[in-house]
Design a protein around this motif. Structure first.
Motif, short mmCIF file in Angstrom:
data_model
loop_
_atom_site.label_atom_id
_atom_site.label_comp_id
_atom_site.label_asym_id
_atom_site.label_seq_id
_atom_site.Cartn_x
_atom_site.Cartn_y
_atom_site.Cartn_z
N SER A 73 3.45 -0.03 1.92
CA SER A 73 3.15 0.86 3.04
C SER A 73 3.61 0.20 4.34
O SER A 73 3.89 -1.00 4.39
N LEU A 74 3.69 1.00 5.38
CA LEU A 74 4.13 0.47 6.67
C LEU A 74 3.14 -0.56 7.19
O LEU A 74 3.54 -1.59 7.77
N LEU A 95 9.62 -2.89 20.29
CA LEU A 95 8.81 -3.23 19.12
C LEU A 95 8.80 -2.06 18.13
O LEU A 95 8.95 -2.25 16.92
N ARG A 96 8.63 -0.86 18.65
CA ARG A 96 8.62 0.32 17.79
C ARG A 96 9.94 0.42 17.01
O ARG A 96 9.95 0.64 15.80
N ALA A 97 11.06 0.24 17.73
CA ALA A 97 12.37 0.35 17.10
C ALA A 97 12.58 -0.75 16.06
O ALA A 97 13.12 -0.52 14.98
N SER A 98 12.10 -1.96 16.38
CA SER A 98 12.26 -3.09 15.47
C SER A 98 11.51 -2.86 14.16
O SER A 98 12.05 -3.07 13.06
N VAL A 99 10.26 -2.42 14.27
CA VAL A 99 9.45 -2.17 13.07
C VAL A 99 10.08 -1.09 12.21
O VAL A 99 10.24 -1.24 10.99
N MET A 100 10.48 0.02 12.83
CA MET A 100 11.03 1.14 12.06
C MET A 100 12.37 0.77 11.42
O MET A 100 12.63 1.13 10.26
N ARG A 101 13.18 0.04 12.15
CA ARG A 101 14.49 -0.33 11.62
C ARG A 101 14.34 -1.24 10.40
O ARG A 101 14.98 -1.04 9.35
N ARG A 102 13.50 -2.25 10.51
CA ARG A 102 13.34 -3.20 9.42
C ARG A 102 12.60 -2.57 8.23
O ARG A 102 12.90 -2.88 7.07
N TRP A 103 11.66 -1.70 8.50
CA TRP A 103 10.93 -1.06 7.40
C TRP A 103 11.84 -0.12 6.62
O TRP A 103 11.82 -0.08 5.38
N ARG A 104 12.65 0.66 7.34
CA ARG A 104 13.57 1.58 6.66
C ARG A 104 14.57 0.83 5.78
O ARG A 104 14.96 1.29 4.73
N SER A 153 13.96 -1.76 4.19
CA SER A 153 13.30 -2.40 3.04
C SER A 153 12.76 -1.43 2.02
O SER A 153 12.27 -1.83 0.97
N THR A 154 12.82 -0.11 2.30
CA THR A 154 12.22 0.86 1.39
C THR A 154 12.88 2.22 1.53
O THR A 154 13.69 2.44 2.43
N ASP A 155 12.51 3.14 0.65
CA ASP A 155 12.99 4.52 0.73
C ASP A 155 11.88 5.39 1.31
O ASP A 155 10.72 5.29 0.90
N ALA A 156 12.24 6.25 2.24
CA ALA A 156 11.25 7.12 2.89
C ALA A 156 10.82 8.22 1.93
O ALA A 156 11.61 8.75 1.16
N ASP A 157 9.55 8.58 1.93
CA ASP A 157 9.04 9.71 1.20
C ASP A 157 7.92 10.34 2.01
O ASP A 157 7.70 9.99 3.17
N ALA A 158 7.19 11.26 1.43
CA ALA A 158 6.13 11.96 2.17
C ALA A 158 5.08 10.99 2.67
O ALA A 158 4.57 11.12 3.79
N GLU A 165 3.80 9.98 6.74
CA GLU A 165 2.44 9.89 7.26
C GLU A 165 2.18 8.52 7.85
O GLU A 165 1.53 8.38 8.89
N GLU A 166 2.71 7.49 7.19
CA GLU A 166 2.56 6.13 7.71
C GLU A 166 3.23 6.00 9.08
O GLU A 166 2.70 5.36 10.00
N MET A 167 4.39 6.60 9.21
CA MET A 167 5.09 6.53 10.49
C MET A 167 4.31 7.22 11.59
O MET A 167 4.25 6.75 12.73
#
Length: 386
Positions: free
Chosen positions: A3-4, A105-114, A116-121, A125-127
């Motif tokens: 999870s995020l 910070l927002r951009a860094s977290v989202m970029r690195r998380w994407r 590392s994983t595949d987005a789903d439903a 919600e986590e985002m």
């Protein structure tokens, strides 16, 4: 798939590195703050973000949060954000820098998380929860930064006003000595008079600045109420101001029983501000009157001249309000600076009211004061009673 919130916890080190690198870039050339200095509250904020996202939340709570409503569990989260804002203010960051670093910070977290994983439903919600938490961090940090910066400015204003009193006193005493010397050249005597009048005007400004600083810093405005006669105060202030306001005539009229319990010095300050405004921005004769009005004393200051625009009247007693900024008229400033704000503070402290009305024929300020109130001190809000 992590999870995020799990991702933020397990990758906090690299996320903090990204944050500090951007903070170093923002701070480049301003000071010698080290990477360690700029880390300050970053670990605590990331931990608070992760904890906030892990809290259970209903759909209604999500809506409430978007409207700025707080839950008891937000107290620690908000405190971490406030500490970060205080650190950044102390380190010389601007408000736009704080906004920029949270955006990064927002951009860094989202970029690195994407990556590392595949987005789903679930990830969507986590985002949403992450964006909510970032928005709350940003809101609290900006609020705290603004409050602390304003407090610092107000404290500076108070210190400045206090320290100006001593040299101004020396100027007044020297001018008085020159004016009283019998063998002084007439031109020098005239110049001494100019100095005295200018010093009197400066003293009024310093008094206003001190009241402004005290009320804005949350201190109380003390009152020393004692038995007074409003007619005597009006005549005394008019005489003093007449010597300062060259070429202006002040007509004083009084009627009825004008005895009451007020702070003489504060009332004199209030009247001096209104008369000064009338002289500066009005035309012709100034009329000052005081009379009984049922259970109160009513005081009016009235003058002819260019009317105050109707759209400016609702905010005329707000601090640092400039009517020419509202209307675009360069010749209109009757309400500029602190004078009318101070008038409201003093009136409210005496549990009274002050109003303004203006048309083509005249501009009139009306003060109503109870003969005797429970006046003691005025709190920081300096707001009229509801």
């Amino acid at each position: 798939m992590p999870s995020l919130s799990d991702f933020i916890r397990t990758h906090s080190g690299v996320l903090i590195d990204d944050w500090v690198a951007y903070a170093l870039a923002l701070n480049e050339g301003r000071s010698r703050l080290s990477e360690h200095d700029l880390r300050d509250s970053a670990p605590e904020i990331l931990a608070a973000l992760e904890a906030n996202m892990c809290q259970s939340q209903t759909a209604q709570q999500a809506i409430d949060k978007s409207h700025g409503e707080k839950r008891a569990s937000d107290e620690h989260f908000d405190r971490v954000c406030q500490l970060h804002a205080q650190d950044r203010l102390r380190q010389g960051f601007g408000l736009s820098d704080i906004v920029a670093e949270f955006r990064a910070l927002r951009a860094s977290v989202m970029r690195r998380w994407r990556a590392s994983t595949d987005a789903d439903a679930l990830s969507i919600e986590e985002m949403e929860r992450f964006h909510e938490a970032i928005d709350q961090v940003l809101s609290e940090s900006v609020k705290e930064y603004v409050e602390q910066a304003e407090r610092a400015r107000n404290l500076f204003a108070g210190i400045l006003a206090h320290d100006l009193r001593a040299p101004l006193g020396v100027i007044v005493n020297a001018a008085t000595l020159i004016a009283r010397t019998n063998d002084t050249h007439p031109e020098l005597t005239k110049a001494a008079g100019f100095i005295q009048r200018s010093a009197a005007s400066m003293n009024v400004l310093i008094d206003d600045l001190l009241v402004f600083a005290r009320t804005r810093l949350g201190d109380e405005l003390p009152l020393a109420a004692s038995p007074q006669n409003m007619g005597e105060i009006c005549r005394e202030v008019a005489e003093e101001m007449g010597s300062v306001l060259d070429g202006k005539t002040i007509d004083v009229t009084t009627s009825g029983n004008l005895d009451g319990v007020w702070d003489r010095g504060r009332i004199a300050q209030l009247l001096a501000n209104l008369l000064s405004n009338a002289a500066r921005y009005g035309k012709g004769k100034i009329r000052l009157s005081a009379h009984e009005h049922e259970e109160t004393i009513e005081i009016n200051v009235e003058n002819a001249g260019t009317p105050i625009p109707a759209e400016a009247l609702p905010t005329i007693f707000d601090p640092l309000t400039r009517i020419n900024a509202v209307t675009g008229h360069r010749d209109m400033a009757a309400g500029a600076g602190l004078g009318l704000y101070i008038c409201r503070c003093i009136t409210v402290a005496h549990q009274g009211s002050i109003t303004a009305e203006s048309d083509k024929a005249r501009t009139k300020f009306t003060i109503r004061l109870p003969r005797r109130s429970d006046a003691g001190t005025l709190g920081p809000a300096c707001q009229p009673p509801p």
